[in-house]
Motif scaffolding. Structure first.
Motif, PDB file in Angstrom:
ATOM      1  N   ASP B 103       0.835  -1.198   0.000  1.00 41.80           N
ATOM      2  CA  ASP B 103       0.000   0.000   0.000  1.00 41.80           C
ATOM      3  C   ASP B 103       0.867   1.244   0.000  1.00 41.80           C
ATOM      4  O   ASP B 103       0.625   2.184   0.753  1.00 41.80           O
ATOM      5  N   THR B 104       1.876   1.244  -0.868  1.00 42.04           N
ATOM      6  CA  THR B 104       2.713   2.424  -1.073  1.00 42.04           C
ATOM      7  C   THR B 104       1.828   3.615  -1.402  1.00 42.04           C
ATOM      8  O   THR B 104       0.876   3.504  -2.175  1.00 42.04           O
ATOM      9  N   GLN B 105       2.159   4.749  -0.810  1.00 41.49           N
ATOM     10  CA  GLN B 105       1.340   5.944  -1.024  1.00 41.49           C
ATOM     11  C   GLN B 105       2.067   6.948  -1.902  1.00 41.49           C
ATOM     12  O   GLN B 105       3.280   7.106  -1.829  1.00 41.49           O
ATOM     13  N   PHE B 107       1.927  10.920  -3.001  1.00 34.80           N
ATOM     14  CA  PHE B 107       1.414  12.154  -2.417  1.00 34.80           C
ATOM     15  C   PHE B 107       1.288  13.270  -3.439  1.00 34.80           C
ATOM     16  O   PHE B 107       2.098  13.401  -4.366  1.00 34.80           O
TER      17      PHE B 107
END
Lengths: 110, 116
Positions: B103-105, B107
Motif C-alpha cells: 500500500d505504497t502511497q 502524495f
C-alpha cells in the motif's frame, strides 16, 4: 495502538554514511516503509520491507527485523541533496493504511 | 504531468470560514487519503477512502469532513476553520495491496493552509 520512534535530528558530512533507526510496536504488522521528504515538499517513496533482512537500492538500503520491531535506513556516499526528513511508516495487515513516525531531519554538511 | 494534484496550493482564511481543499488523481488508484502535517511532526491521517462509497475516519477527523465524488476526486472540508487547523495538508493515493502487493502511497504537492 501503534508506537513508532525515530531520532528527531541527525547531522552527517558529505560523502559519509549515516544510519537512521526506527523502532515500532504494533499488532498485525505487515511491512515498513521509508519515505523522503524535502522541506515544504511531498513525501516520496524510498523503500518497503516485508521480510527480515537488507534491501539495497543504489546508495540507499533498508533493513528490517520483525522480531525486534526494528528497521534502519542506510544512506551511503551522502550528498548535499540528501538533506531532508526521513519518515518511517508501519503498514498493518488488512488496514489499508500506514501510520507514520514523526520523521528524522537529516542535515548533510560539507 | 502530476499524477496527484491539489488545489489550492496556498490558502489564507479567517476563523469561522468554510474551506474546501480539492484532490484529483490520474493514477487510477482506488484508495485516497487526507493527511495534515504540523511543523517538525509526521503525517496524521484525517480521513481515507477505499472507493467511491467508502469513507473512514482517521486519527484526527474532528473538525473535518470529506467527499469522494468519483474515483479520481477526494475533497476535504473544514466547516468552520480555527487557527489550530493551520498546517500543511497532503492528499495521497494508493493502489492497495491486492493490486500492487503493497500500500505504497503517492502524495500530492500539498496545500499550505493558514487560519487567522
Amino acid at each position: 495502538g501503534q508506537n513508532i520512534d525515530q531520532p528527531t535530528e541527525m547531522t552527517a558530512t558529505e560523502g559519509a554514511i549515516v544510519q537512521i533507526n526506527c523502532t515500532y510496536q504494533t499488532s498485525g504488522f505487515n511491512g515498513l516503509f521509508w519515505y523522503q521528504q524535502h522541506a515544504g515538499e511531498a513525501p516520496t517513496f524510498l523503500s518497503y520491507n516485508v521480510l527480515d533482512g537488507l534491501e539495497e537500492k543504489g546508495r540507499f538500503s533498508s533493513f528490517l527485523s520483525r522480531s525486534k520491531g526494528y528497521s534502519y535506513l542506510l544512506l551511503k556516499e551522502l550528498q548535499m541533496k540528501d538533506s531532508a526528513s526521513y519518515l518511517c511508516a508501519v503498514s498493518r495487515t488488512n488496514a489499508g493504511k500506514s501510520t507514520f513516525g514523526d520523521g528524522t531531519t537529516l542535515t548533510v554538511k560539507p | 504531468d502530476a499524477d496527484v494534484t491539489q488545489t489550492p496550493r496556498n490558502r489564507i482564511t479567517k476563523t469561522g470560514k468554510r474551506i474546501m481543499l480539492e484532490c484529483s488523481q490520474t493514477k487510477g488508484h482506488d484508495r485516497m487519503y487526507w493527511y495534515r502535517q504540523d511543523p517538525g511532526l509526521g503525517l496524521q491521517l484525517i480521513y481515507y477512502s477505499f472507493d467511491v462509497k467508502d469513507i473512514n475516519k482517521g486519527e484526527i477527523s474532528d473538525g473535518y469532513s470529506v467527499s469522494r465524488q468519483a474515483q479520481a476526486k477526494f475533497s476535504l472540508s473544514l466547516e468552520s476553520a480555527i487557527p489550530n487547523q493551520t498546517a500543511l495538508y497532503f492528499c495521497a493515493t494508493s493502489p492497495g495491496r491486492e493490486l500492487a502487493g503493497t500500500d505504497t502511497q503517492y502524495f500530492g504537492p500539498g496545500t499550505r493552509l493558514t487560519v487567522l
